[in-house]
Scaffold this active site. Structure first.
Site, short mmCIF file in Angstrom:
data_model
loop_
_atom_site.label_atom_id
_atom_site.label_comp_id
_atom_site.label_asym_id
_atom_site.label_seq_id
_atom_site.Cartn_x
_atom_site.Cartn_y
_atom_site.Cartn_z
CG ASN A 13 -1.77 1.22 1.34
OD1 ASN A 13 -1.82 2.03 0.42
ND2 ASN A 13 -2.46 1.36 2.47
CD1 TRP A 14 3.48 1.01 -2.79
CD2 TRP A 14 3.23 1.92 -4.82
NE1 TRP A 14 4.08 0.17 -3.71
CE2 TRP A 14 3.94 0.71 -4.96
CE3 TRP A 14 2.95 2.67 -5.98
CZ2 TRP A 14 4.37 0.22 -6.20
CZ3 TRP A 14 3.39 2.19 -7.21
CH2 TRP A 14 4.09 0.98 -7.31
CE LYS A 15 -0.26 3.22 4.80
NZ LYS A 15 -0.14 3.32 6.24
CG HIS A 103 -5.93 1.99 5.42
ND1 HIS A 103 -5.44 2.89 6.34
CD2 HIS A 103 -4.93 1.11 5.18
CE1 HIS A 103 -4.18 2.56 6.63
NE2 HIS A 103 -3.84 1.49 5.94
CD GLU A 105 -2.95 5.47 6.86
OE1 GLU A 105 -3.00 5.50 5.63
OE2 GLU A 105 -2.02 4.92 7.49
CD GLU A 175 -3.42 -2.27 7.45
OE1 GLU A 175 -2.28 -2.47 6.98
OE2 GLU A 175 -4.09 -1.26 7.19
N GLY A 181 2.81 2.33 10.80
CA GLY A 181 3.78 3.41 10.65
C GLY A 181 4.56 3.72 11.92
CB SER A 220 5.46 -1.86 11.87
OG SER A 220 5.10 -0.52 12.16
N GLY A 241 2.89 -1.19 4.26
CA GLY A 241 2.92 0.24 3.96
C GLY A 241 4.34 0.70 3.66
N GLY A 242 4.97 1.31 4.65
CA GLY A 242 6.31 1.90 4.49
C GLY A 242 7.31 0.99 3.79
P1 13P Z 1 3.05 0.39 7.66
O1 13P Z 1 3.55 -0.89 7.04
O2 13P Z 1 3.80 1.60 7.16
O3 13P Z 1 2.98 0.29 9.14
O4 13P Z 1 1.55 0.61 7.13
C1 13P Z 1 0.65 -0.44 7.23
C2 13P Z 1 -0.56 -0.07 6.49
O5 13P Z 1 -1.30 0.80 6.89
C3 13P Z 1 -0.82 -0.78 5.23
O6 13P Z 1 -2.10 -0.52 4.76
#
Ligand code: 13P
Length: 258
Positions: A13-15, A103, A105, A175, A181, A220, A241-242
């Site tokens: 997920n590149w957000k 999600h 967020e 999640e 993050g 993470s 994510g990251g």
């Molecule tokens: P991180 O891997 O950066 O913690 O993000 C997880 C995430 O929200 C994937 O959708």
């Protein structure tokens, strides 16, 4: 005992990161790092921002890559006066296979509730896009001992009125919000217990379909913790994510068994 063959799914997920030019590079570099045996073992997806979907689709089609295109969000209506929104039908036309809905967020910053997530999940299914339904508790809820209750409500609400025949195609992503993050991932044994609990809830309502549902862990996830998480029987993949922004790091997550 029925042994279900759930192919692991790893989605990056590149957000809200990167232009379409960076997205092209990122997906190409990722493909250079993977070989056919990796794709045989793991289904791989990337979720770029909307502005990069078309570019990523072009690369995937031209180079015949076995990488799934994933959307980060969608709107439940097929079309209409919804300024700024994108429908599941539009995504399906762009060869999008999966769409993340709910999600944390989106729940946190854009006020999405379970009802909205449910409408999105149903719209995705109707258009032939598989929803990745994201759920997870906040730190506050966890510390108050409310994790199971919160997840029960999110899973029940998000999957409401989806017929059991469609449920085994679904993907759920657990999640924990406190792990996103933060560099602090869930302990694999805890994640396994929680995810087994989610599967049991789906089984109560939908019976054997629960054995087909892939439930991912997110929060993470990185090359250092992915193997321990993936070793757990109910964890069917990751929403990364990251660590998915760098093709080397994401490839290392995908090849978690090496
Ligand atoms: P991180 O891997 O950066 O913690 O993000 C997880 C995430 O929200 C994937 O959708």
């Amino acid at each position: 005992m029925v042994v279900m063959n759930r192919k692991p799914l790893m989605v990056g997920n590149w957000k809200m990161h990167g232009s379409h030019l960076e997205a092209i590079q990122r997906v190409q570099k990722l493909s250079y790092r993977l070989d056919p045996s990796d794709y045989d073992r793991v289904e791989v997806g990337v979720a770029p921002p909307f502005t990069s979907l078309r570019s990523v689709q072009t690369v995937v089609q031209m180079d015949d890559l076995r990488i799934r295109i994933v959307a980060q969000n969608l709107h439940w209506a097929e079309q209409g006066a919804y300024t700024g929104e994108v429908s599941a039908t539009m995504l399906a036309k762009l060869s999008v296979s999966y769409a993340i809905v709910g999600h944390s967020e989106r729940r946190q910053y854009f006020g999405e509730d379970d009802r909205a997530v449910n409408r999105k999940a149903k719209a995705a299914l109707a258009a032939g896009v598989i929803p990745i339904v994201a759920v997870g508790e906040t730190l506050e809820q966890r510390e108050a001992g409310e994790t199971l209750q919160v997840l029960r409500k999110q899973v029940g609400g998000s999957l409401a009125r989806i017929p059991s025949e469609q449920v085994d195609r679904l993907v759920i992503a657990y999640e924990p919000v406190w792990a996103i993050g933060t560099g602090r991932h869930a302990n694999p044994a805890d994640a396994q217990d929680t995810i087994a609990g989610i599967r049991a809830q789906v089984r109560d309502r939908h019976g054997a379909a629960a054995d087909g549902v892939r439930i991912l862990y997110g929060g993470s996830m990185n090359p250092g913790n992915v193997a321990a998480l993936m070793a757990k029987r109910d964890i069917d993949g990751g929403l990364v994510g990251g660590s998915s922004l760098d093709p080397d790091t994401f490839a290392a997550c995908i090849r978690y068994w090496r």
